[in-house]
Design a protein around this motif. Structure first.
Motif, PDB file in Angstrom:
ATOM      1  N   CYS A 142      88.426 -12.517   5.167  1.00 41.31           N
ATOM      2  CA  CYS A 142      87.382 -11.522   5.421  1.00 41.31           C
ATOM      3  C   CYS A 142      86.458 -11.429   4.196  1.00 41.31           C
ATOM      4  CB  CYS A 142      88.026 -10.175   5.694  1.00 41.31           C
ATOM      5  SG  CYS A 142      86.856  -8.807   5.697  1.00 41.31           S
ATOM      6  N   CYS A 187      89.885  -4.190   7.831  1.00 42.73           N
ATOM      7  CA  CYS A 187      88.685  -3.349   7.698  1.00 42.73           C
ATOM      8  C   CYS A 187      87.779  -3.424   8.924  1.00 42.73           C
ATOM      9  CB  CYS A 187      87.932  -3.690   6.409  1.00 42.73           C
ATOM     10  SG  CYS A 187      87.007  -5.239   6.499  1.00 42.73           S
ATOM     11  N   CYS A 243      86.864  -7.535   2.644  1.00 37.57           N
ATOM     12  CA  CYS A 243      88.047  -7.045   1.936  1.00 37.57           C
ATOM     13  C   CYS A 243      88.924  -8.182   1.391  1.00 37.57           C
ATOM     14  CB  CYS A 243      88.869  -6.109   2.823  1.00 37.57           C
ATOM     15  SG  CYS A 243      89.727  -6.946   4.153  1.00 37.57           S
ATOM     16  N   CYS A 269      88.315  -8.753  11.296  1.00 35.80           N
ATOM     17  CA  CYS A 269      89.307  -8.444  10.271  1.00 35.80           C
ATOM     18  C   CYS A 269      90.241  -7.353  10.783  1.00 35.80           C
ATOM     19  CB  CYS A 269      88.603  -7.991   8.986  1.00 35.80           C
ATOM     20  SG  CYS A 269      89.774  -7.502   7.722  1.00 35.80           S
TER      21      CYS A 269
HETATM   22 ZN   LIG Z   1      88.357  -7.036   5.977  1.00 36.56          ZN
END
Ligand SMILES: [Zn+2]
Length: 384
Positions: free
Chosen positions: A40, A82, A43, A79
């Protein structure tokens, strides 16, 4: 068995071939990246959850004289931590590209020896793609050793008047990153998207150019745009010059007027004072020029904001056309001017390099096209 054979022939790293169709004139390869997971970009955690599939059609370099199409099945991941949705990376083609990097590299290589038109015809692509690939291949000055954080963007003139190029600089290392032989918003935006990461760039110093500003806003929406201090001050310098209107030869009164007041000797100050006493318009113009310089001497951002607001109002009420225009320009760039107090970055270092480019320009009569010229420029910039 066929899968291995074709993959080796195609040498597309990381791509597994799902299907191949072949005709007398073309080959179509259906492929997909092997990786099961992607990282991702927000994050940094890994995810395997596919949100959507996309089929993208790309052109690849010819094989056995046949046109090769790569139908790439790409995944959009979500993701799991997040919730960010993002497209999987595409190292074979590059983000948002409709051709493989290999095809662009091939045509760029040929374009050094043959004409753009000939290369385009042989490979069956547009001349624009050949030209852009050549520039892309030769205009990346230095691959970044660390992610770019502070960038400088500025336009500079190459060869004929009216031909502006845009350079992109890493202001921490002082190195050139990339160039485009253009100043149009879309070209600059693409350059930024290719060479800078939205996640790492904090601030970009730029000329007072609307296309550059829009390019940054589109490509790096989280970055702070800082109006380059020297271009801001040049607004007042140019306006003063217009009010006075004489040549700025060294030692002339026009030259003395442009100098910072603190750098004048006392006989020079006397000459300036005399000139200003005779012409009240010139006196106002000169005071405005010094006034803008004074804004940059403010330490605290709120003082700078107040001083700039004052300056713009005075310029607009001055009755001097050139200063009214400068005031209107800085009104449009007010926030970007003040961003300097958050990130005190300028393109000063970059301008010095461009001076070398300008010196080269004077010797450039012998260069037949922009391409050989570009190489010379890059070799100059490369040296430090
Ligand atoms: Zn993420």
């Amino acid at each position: 068995m066929q899968e291995n054979c074709i993959t080796i022939q195609l040498r597309l790293p990381g791509v597994k071939v799902l299907d191949v169709k072949e005709d007398r004139h073309w080959i179509e390869v259906l492929g997909q990246y092997r990786t099961e997971e992607a990282e991702c970009p927000r994050c940094g955690r890994s995810t395997w959850q596919v949100h959507q599939w996309h089929l993208q059609q790309k052109r690849d370099a010819r094989l056995w004289k046949k046109v090769v199409y790569l139908a790439l099945l790409k995944r959009r991941f979500r993701c799991r931590h997040c919730r960010k949705v993002f497209m999987e990376p595409d190292p074979v083609c590059g983000a948002r590209r409709r051709t493989t990097a290999r095809l662009r590299d091939t045509v760029a290589g040929w374009a050094s020896e043959a004409t753009v038109r000939a290369v385009a015809r042989v490979e069956g692509v547009s001349e624009g793609l050949v030209e852009r690939s050549w520039v892309e291949k030769h205009s990346v000055v230095a691959p970044p050793r660390q992610p770019h954080v502070l960038l400088g963007l500025d336009g500079f003139c190459v060869r004929r008047p009216g031909r502006m190029w845009t350079g992109m600089w890493d202001l921490e290392t002082g190195q050139g990153v990339a160039f485009v032989p253009e100043e149009r918003q879309l070209s600059v935006q693409r350059m930024l998207e290719r060479h800078a990461s939205r996640e790492t760039v904090r601030a970009v110093a730029t000329d007072l150019s609307e296309p550059l500003r829009q390019a940054v806003e589109m490509a790096l929406p989280d970055a702070l745009i800082v109006a380059d201090k020297f271009h801001v001050l040049a607004q007042a310098g140019r306006a003063l010059h217009e009010v006075h209107g004489e040549k700025r030869q060294r030692g002339s009164i026009a030259w003395l007027l442009q100098r910072g007041v603190e750098r004048l000797t006392s006989p020079e100050r006397q000459r300036v004072t005399q000139a200003l006493t005779k012409e009240p318009d010139l006196a106002r113009a000169w005071a405005l020029k010094e006034g803008l310089r004074a804004v940059y001497k403010k330490r605290r951002p709120e003082d700078a904001a107040a001083a700039l607001e004052n300056w713009i109002r005075e310029a607009q009420a001055s009755g001097l056309r050139p200063f009214q225009r400068a005031g209107a320009t800085l009104r449009k760039w007010q926030q970007e001017v003040l961003n300097y107090w958050r990130y005190p970055i300028t393109n000063a270092l970059v301008e010095g390099k461009h001076n070398r480019v300008k010196t080269l320009k004077r010797r450039a009569y012998g260069y037949r096209n922009d391409r050989s010229f570009l190489l010379r420029i890059l070799s100059l910039i490369h040296t430090d």
